[in-house]
Design an enzyme around this catalytic site. Sequence first.
Site, PDB file in Angstrom:
ATOM      1  N   VAL B  11      -3.040 -14.564  -6.096  1.00 30.13           N
ATOM      2  CA  VAL B  11      -3.078 -13.520  -7.133  1.00 30.13           C
ATOM      3  C   VAL B  11      -4.523 -13.299  -7.566  1.00 30.13           C
ATOM      4  CG1 VAL B  11      -1.375 -12.864  -8.859  1.00 30.13           C
ATOM      5  CG2 VAL B  11      -1.613 -15.263  -8.241  1.00 30.13           C
ATOM      6  N   SER B  13      -7.061 -12.274  -6.121  1.00 33.99           N
ATOM      7  CA  SER B  13      -8.075 -12.778  -5.198  1.00 33.99           C
ATOM      8  C   SER B  13      -8.980 -11.644  -4.747  1.00 33.99           C
ATOM      9  CB  SER B  13      -7.404 -13.438  -3.996  1.00 33.99           C
ATOM     10  OG  SER B  13      -6.599 -12.499  -3.316  1.00 33.99           O
ATOM     11  N   GLY B  14      -8.631 -10.418  -5.143  1.00 37.28           N
ATOM     12  CA  GLY B  14      -9.428  -9.263  -4.741  1.00 37.28           C
ATOM     13  C   GLY B  14      -8.916  -8.619  -3.460  1.00 37.28           C
ATOM     14  N   ALA B  39       3.565   2.157  -1.492  1.00 38.07           N
ATOM     15  CA  ALA B  39       3.697   1.283  -2.663  1.00 38.07           C
ATOM     16  C   ALA B  39       5.103   0.707  -2.709  1.00 38.07           C
ATOM     17  CB  ALA B  39       3.410   2.085  -3.924  1.00 38.07           C
ATOM     18  N   SER B  40       5.177  -0.603  -2.859  1.00 40.55           N
ATOM     19  CA  SER B  40       6.496  -1.239  -2.928  1.00 40.55           C
ATOM     20  C   SER B  40       6.773  -1.875  -4.282  1.00 40.55           C
ATOM     21  CB  SER B  40       6.641  -2.293  -1.825  1.00 40.55           C
ATOM     22  OG  SER B  40       6.774  -1.669  -0.582  1.00 40.55           O
ATOM     23  N   HIS B  55      -3.455   0.502 -10.746  1.00 39.93           N
ATOM     24  CA  HIS B  55      -3.670   0.731  -9.307  1.00 39.93           C
ATOM     25  C   HIS B  55      -3.729   2.234  -9.000  1.00 39.93           C
ATOM     26  CE1 HIS B  55      -3.493  -3.207  -7.236  1.00 39.93           C
ATOM     27  NE2 HIS B  55      -2.872  -3.585  -8.338  1.00 39.93           N
ATOM     28  N   GLU B  91       1.238  -1.862   0.426  1.00 37.21           N
ATOM     29  CA  GLU B  91       1.030  -2.891  -0.585  1.00 37.21           C
ATOM     30  C   GLU B  91       2.272  -3.022  -1.462  1.00 37.21           C
ATOM     31  OE1 GLU B  91      -2.741  -2.734  -2.480  1.00 37.21           O
ATOM     32  OE2 GLU B  91      -2.351  -4.704  -3.317  1.00 37.21           O
TER      33      GLU B  91
END
Lengths: 139, 188
Positions: B11, B13-14, B39-40, B55, B91
């Site tokens: 999480v 982490s970039g 997107a999920s 986001h 993602e």
Amino acid sequence: MQVIIGGANNGKRKFVKQQLMQHPSGKIHFFEGELPKKDSFSTEDILVIGNFKNIILPKVHLDEVVIAEEIFNRLIELNKQARVICICTDIGRGVVPMEKEERKLRDACGRLYQNLISESEDVIRIWYGLPEVLKGEGL
Amino acid sequence: MSKLIFITGGVRSGKSAFAEDYAKELYQKFERKNLYYIASGVAFDREMTERIKRHQADRKKAAIQWKTIEIQDEVVFSEVIYPANSVILWECITTWLSNVLYKTEQLDSIERIIEIEKYIKTLKKQLLQWTKDGAIVILVSNEIFDEQSSTYSEVNYYRSLLGILHQWIVHHSDEAYEMDYSKIKRWK
């Protein structure tokens, strides 16, 4: 002694099997959650030992250092007779568990892994099937 | 030219930033016409809504425009994607798989396993088809495999499904990256 380390479900055993099949060098014995009890192995034997969590569990009431040493010493014993490959599932990166026993288990496991890694000639980390040699050579 | 790229990490982490920058770079380098963002994430609480908004805002600010497609569980597309002129960033696989697990929750255990396997099979087929048709696909997922197994069987089941899926993806990937604290490690 050799160590294969990585997170759960990363394909550590699959990797070991593939490697040993490619270069057959002896009779392979798998042990999950228990240490081999007998003492009559030969240099032809390959002992692949995994699920250290369950190996530690019956000893969880003992001191962390004692647990790690007992298991470590037994593995050294076995390594004198046969080739020992330890499958170490990393469990040290999560949230500190609420249960005292779970914490102890995690600590003892980490301590044992440190011993195993320092003793082993080869240490390989597996990430979704891909190997990274951390120490020594490959399997 | 096709590529399957896998990016994973812990999480914060970039990995999102890295994945988005990389997608844009490839979009320009290979002169692609479309930049898709699959997107999920499902907004099940306020924090998640904020996260999704953040986001979205980041992508809106970007000079290159993303086309966002929502895929919660069914791998079905409302618009036609032309793989050969697209860069597709998904993602993330972690949320997609957990959506599939929620979706199938009411089924009997065996029936459920079969249903989940079907979803995973569809995903794999789609990924292979895209790469066959010339798409550049970037998949983002999470590292959740370095802690003790859970006391909940559902969590362990989820972890094993995701781990096996990650192994499959890495096997089929042209590039695979692991991110830790914004540090990028290339495995493949």
